[in-house]
Design a protein around this motif. Structure first.
Motif, PDB file in Angstrom:
ATOM      1  N   PHE A 130       0.864  -1.175   0.000  1.00 29.34           N
ATOM      2  CA  PHE A 130       0.000   0.000   0.000  1.00 29.34           C
ATOM      3  C   PHE A 130       0.904   1.229   0.000  1.00 29.34           C
ATOM      4  O   PHE A 130       1.823   1.338   0.813  1.00 29.34           O
ATOM      5  N   HIS A 136       0.858   5.790  -0.899  1.00 28.32           N
ATOM      6  CA  HIS A 136       0.296   6.989  -1.507  1.00 28.32           C
ATOM      7  C   HIS A 136       1.205   7.497  -2.625  1.00 28.32           C
ATOM      8  O   HIS A 136       0.943   8.556  -3.194  1.00 28.32           O
ATOM      9  N   VAL A 170      -6.903   8.257  -1.277  1.00 29.36           N
ATOM     10  CA  VAL A 170      -7.815   8.996  -0.406  1.00 29.36           C
ATOM     11  C   VAL A 170      -7.557  10.506  -0.423  1.00 29.36           C
ATOM     12  O   VAL A 170      -8.464  11.287  -0.205  1.00 29.36           O
ATOM     13  N   ASP A 178      -6.773   1.896  -3.661  1.00 28.52           N
ATOM     14  CA  ASP A 178      -7.422   1.869  -2.343  1.00 28.52           C
ATOM     15  C   ASP A 178      -8.069   3.227  -2.131  1.00 28.52           C
ATOM     16  O   ASP A 178      -7.408   4.263  -2.212  1.00 28.52           O
ATOM     17  N   VAL A 221     -10.658   5.252   0.561  1.00 32.27           N
ATOM     18  CA  VAL A 221     -11.244   5.093   1.893  1.00 32.27           C
ATOM     19  C   VAL A 221     -12.628   5.730   1.942  1.00 32.27           C
ATOM     20  O   VAL A 221     -12.769   6.921   1.673  1.00 32.27           O
ATOM     21  N   ALA A 281     -11.098   0.882   3.349  1.00 30.28           N
ATOM     22  CA  ALA A 281     -10.784   0.788   4.782  1.00 30.28           C
ATOM     23  C   ALA A 281     -11.799   1.613   5.554  1.00 30.28           C
ATOM     24  O   ALA A 281     -12.594   2.345   4.968  1.00 30.28           O
ATOM     25  N   LEU A 292     -10.030  -3.856   4.583  1.00 27.21           N
ATOM     26  CA  LEU A 292      -9.192  -3.956   5.771  1.00 27.21           C
ATOM     27  C   LEU A 292     -10.075  -4.127   6.991  1.00 27.21           C
ATOM     28  O   LEU A 292     -11.056  -3.379   7.158  1.00 27.21           O
ATOM     29  N   GLN A 334      -5.775  -6.659   9.565  1.00 30.54           N
ATOM     30  CA  GLN A 334      -4.725  -5.703   9.909  1.00 30.54           C
ATOM     31  C   GLN A 334      -4.607  -5.570  11.429  1.00 30.54           C
ATOM     32  O   GLN A 334      -5.538  -5.114  12.097  1.00 30.54           O
ATOM     33  N   ALA A 351       0.132  -2.079  12.838  1.00 31.35           N
ATOM     34  CA  ALA A 351       0.132  -1.386  11.545  1.00 31.35           C
ATOM     35  C   ALA A 351       0.229   0.128  11.640  1.00 31.35           C
ATOM     36  O   ALA A 351      -0.296   0.737  12.575  1.00 31.35           O
ATOM     37  N   GLY A 352       0.855   0.717  10.651  1.00 33.95           N
ATOM     38  CA  GLY A 352       0.797   2.162  10.470  1.00 33.95           C
ATOM     39  C   GLY A 352      -0.584   2.534   9.967  1.00 33.95           C
ATOM     40  O   GLY A 352      -1.196   1.788   9.218  1.00 33.95           O
ATOM     41  N   GLY A 373       0.233  -5.524   9.096  1.00 32.64           N
ATOM     42  CA  GLY A 373       0.592  -4.949  10.395  1.00 32.64           C
ATOM     43  C   GLY A 373       1.906  -5.504  10.902  1.00 32.64           C
ATOM     44  O   GLY A 373       1.981  -6.668  11.303  1.00 32.64           O
ATOM     45  N   GLY A 374       2.937  -4.683  10.836  1.00 33.92           N
ATOM     46  CA  GLY A 374       4.233  -5.046  11.415  1.00 33.92           C
ATOM     47  C   GLY A 374       5.135  -5.831  10.488  1.00 33.92           C
ATOM     48  O   GLY A 374       6.258  -6.167  10.863  1.00 33.92           O
ATOM     49  N   TRP A 397       0.194  -7.820   3.370  1.00 33.24           N
ATOM     50  CA  TRP A 397      -0.227  -6.472   2.929  1.00 33.24           C
ATOM     51  C   TRP A 397       0.570  -5.489   3.791  1.00 33.24           C
ATOM     52  O   TRP A 397       0.440  -5.525   5.022  1.00 33.24           O
ATOM     53  N   GLY A 428       2.659  -1.524   4.494  1.00 30.81           N
ATOM     54  CA  GLY A 428       2.595  -0.079   4.244  1.00 30.81           C
ATOM     55  C   GLY A 428       3.861   0.633   4.706  1.00 30.81           C
ATOM     56  O   GLY A 428       4.551   1.273   3.920  1.00 30.81           O
ATOM     57  N   SER A 429       4.188   0.465   5.985  1.00 24.51           N
ATOM     58  CA  SER A 429       5.286   1.256   6.562  1.00 24.51           C
ATOM     59  C   SER A 429       6.618   1.046   5.858  1.00 24.51           C
ATOM     60  O   SER A 429       7.386   1.996   5.686  1.00 24.51           O
TER      61      SER A 429
HETATM   62  C1  LIG Z   1       1.621   6.161   5.566  1.00 23.77           C
HETATM   63  C2  LIG Z   1       0.471   5.222   5.618  1.00 23.77           C
HETATM   64  C3  LIG Z   1      -0.771   5.612   5.114  1.00 23.77           C
HETATM   65  C4  LIG Z   1      -1.839   4.719   5.093  1.00 23.77           C
HETATM   66  N1  LIG Z   1      -3.023   5.114   4.530  1.00 23.77           N
HETATM   67  C5  LIG Z   1      -3.981   4.180   4.298  1.00 23.77           C
HETATM   68  C6  LIG Z   1      -5.121   4.494   3.494  1.00 23.77           C
HETATM   69  O1  LIG Z   1      -5.293   5.625   3.030  1.00 23.77           O
HETATM   70  N2  LIG Z   1      -6.005   3.505   3.237  1.00 23.77           N
HETATM   71  C7  LIG Z   1      -5.823   2.225   3.729  1.00 23.77           C
HETATM   72  O2  LIG Z   1      -6.633   1.350   3.423  1.00 23.77           O
HETATM   73  N3  LIG Z   1      -4.771   1.908   4.500  1.00 23.77           N
HETATM   74  C8  LIG Z   1      -3.832   2.852   4.779  1.00 23.77           C
HETATM   75  N4  LIG Z   1      -2.729   2.510   5.522  1.00 23.77           N
HETATM   76  C9  LIG Z   1      -2.621   1.147   6.084  1.00 23.77           C
HETATM   77  C10 LIG Z   1      -1.994   0.180   5.060  1.00 23.77           C
HETATM   78  O3  LIG Z   1      -2.929  -0.124   4.040  1.00 23.77           O
HETATM   79  C11 LIG Z   1      -1.541  -1.125   5.707  1.00 23.77           C
HETATM   80  O4  LIG Z   1      -2.663  -1.864   6.137  1.00 23.77           O
HETATM   81  C12 LIG Z   1      -0.598  -0.976   6.868  1.00 23.77           C
HETATM   82  O5  LIG Z   1       0.407  -0.064   6.537  1.00 23.77           O
HETATM   83  C13 LIG Z   1       0.033  -2.326   7.202  1.00 23.77           C
HETATM   84  O6  LIG Z   1       0.839  -2.244   8.360  1.00 23.77           O
HETATM   85  P1  LIG Z   1       2.379  -1.792   8.320  1.00 23.77           P
HETATM   86  O7  LIG Z   1       2.343  -0.320   8.219  1.00 23.77           O
HETATM   87  O8  LIG Z   1       2.908  -2.286   9.609  1.00 23.77           O
HETATM   88  O9  LIG Z   1       3.021  -2.437   7.135  1.00 23.77           O
HETATM   89  C14 LIG Z   1      -1.663   3.410   5.614  1.00 23.77           C
HETATM   90  C15 LIG Z   1      -0.438   3.027   6.153  1.00 23.77           C
HETATM   91  C16 LIG Z   1       0.625   3.912   6.175  1.00 23.77           C
HETATM   92  C17 LIG Z   1       1.941   3.459   6.765  1.00 23.77           C
END
Ligand SMILES: Cc1cc2nc3c(=O)[nH]c(=O)nc-3n(C[C@H](O)[C@H](O)[C@H](O)COP(=O)(O)O)c2cc1C
Length: 373
Positions: free
Chosen positions: A18, A20, A40, A66, A68, A142, A164, A185, A189-190, A222-223, A242, A244-245
């Motif tokens: 994931f 932006h 989003v 994605d 939201v 989400a 999510l 998630q 998670a971030g 997440g993590g 899945w 993000g961070s």
């Molecule tokens: C900077 C950032 C922005 C995020 N924005 C969204 C979002 O707009 N929509 C969404 O479904 N998830 C968002 N997430 C959550 C991610 O989709 C993902 O589930 C999450 O990052 C997974 O955990 P992790 O950060 O430990 O990898 C975001 C995560 C981060 C780190």
């Protein structure tokens, strides 16, 4: 790899990224993973430009989007930033003005009225229409139940819908509503997240789906910042990871230099779940912003979207000022990031991160197999 999710989406390695940042999305998909563009913050025109750019740069590989759609929000559709600002109590405006003064930040009304990248019910079906004009292979939602227009349009275009969730009962609701892929998630998670760890949530969600006879692919989120963790979650029963961070620490990502610097120094204990950024609980890097909102006498953060309307322009201002050398502003800089930040210690290219995931994943499998020899 040959599992349901790889076959469904035409990918070789079920690593979902994931982001932006369109560069990250395209680079992950080109490298054999699956990039998901987070739209989003986009207007319909911006989303069109971003997805068109991905189409030109993804070499025909599959990717997703994605968007939201919060189930619960107190904004009326179509409200402008100015109208939303009118709904913010004066006490909150004054409180933020005080935080900004304490950080040597000048903040004009124009700064405040800059369109805040916040989540509200003001974005909607027009974004879906844009997304489905592109060859997306997945659409994700989400913050609540995937809305009916998303599910209907996805079915009409033959695109699977992912949602999510942070609890088994939410997974069941989503599947009932027509969602095809569950992203379980955990609290690590971030971004917006619940309270249960990924290690417990994923098997809980899998069990709940099995009990009602729904064989829906579940991704673990997440993590997860490396391939060994990904293999661990797939051993538990997830069909992929899945993430993000981890992509924030790439040379492509959207983050400021100040955040990048703080992120590399942060430990897993330096994140906080707080409502002080968007009005809903989300995990982010702890900074003086959170200290101020949790200090005695601070007002309660507002709900979504009003908290974001006032917080995000202020936090953006701090990032800009920090990058220009304002040390106090640097202390305030924060962004969504998960506890996995404690395992991240270098900035790499996006394709190197995907490659490392694949190698670590293979090493983990080999190590486990060798236990049986
Ligand atoms: C900077 C950032 C922005 C995020 N924005 C969204 C979002 O707009 N929509 C969404 O479904 N998830 C968002 N997430 C959550 C991610 O989709 C993902 O589930 C999450 O990052 C997974 O955990 P992790 O950060 O430990 O990898 C975001 C995560 C981060 C780190």
């Amino acid at each position: 790899m040959n599992n349901d999710i790889c076959r469904l989406l035409g990918i070789e390695f079920p690593l979902f990224a994931f982001s932006h940042c369109r560069d990250v999305v395209a680079a992950v998909s080109r490298a054999g993973g699956f990039g998901v563009f987070g739209g989003v913050r986009c207007t319909a025109e911006e989303l069109e430009q971003e997805l068109a750019w991905i189409d030109r740069n993804v070499d025909g590989m599959p990717y997703g989007a994605d968007l939201v759609f919060p189930e619960k929000t107190n904004a009326k559709r179509g409200a402008t930033q100015e109208e939303l600002m009118e709904l913010v109590p004066q006490a909150h405006k004054d409180f933020i003005a005080g935080i900004l003064r304490d950080h040597d930040l000048e903040f004009s009304r124009d700064d405040q009225l800059l369109r805040a990248p916040t989540i509200s019910a003001t974005v909607g079906e027009e974004l879906l229409e844009v997304a489905f004009r592109h060859p997306i292979k997945l659409i994700a939602n989400a913050l609540g139940l995937a809305p009916k227009p998303m599910i209907d349009m996805a079915k009409a275009h033959g695109v699977p819908v992912a949602a999510l969730v942070g609890a088994p009962k939410h997974a069941l609701r989503q599947v009932e509503a027509g969602v095809d892929i569950i992203v379980a998630q955990g609290t690590e998670a971030g971004g917006h997240c619940g309270e249960v760890s990924t290690l417990v949530l994923v098997p809980e969600v899998l069990r709940a789906l099995k009990q009602v006879g729904r064989d829906v692919p579940v991704l673990a989120a997440g993590g997860i910042v490396n391939g060994r963790q990904m293999a661990g979650m797939m051993a538990v029963g997830a069909q992929g990871a899945w993430t993000g961070s981890v992509w924030l620490a790439t040379s492509d990502s959207e983050v400021s230099d100040a955040f990048r610097d703080k992120m590399l120094k942060a430990s897993s204990r330096d994140t906080v779940r707080s409502t002080a950024r968007t009005g809903k609980m989300c995990r982010q890097l702890r900074s003086t912003w959170h200290d101020a909102w949790s200090a005695p006498g601070a007002p309660e953060p507002l709900g979504m979207p009003l908290q974001g309307v006032i917080a995000i322009p202020a936090l953006n201002k701090a990032e800009q000022a920090a990058d220009k050398g304002n040390a106090k502003a640097h202390d305030m800089v924060s962004y969504y990031v998960g506890q996995g930040v404690g395992l991240i210690d270098a900035i790499r290219t996006t394709s190197a991160v995907v490659q490392d995931f694949k190698e670590d994943f293979a090493d983990a499998l080999e190590a486990m197999n060798s236990l049986l020899e």
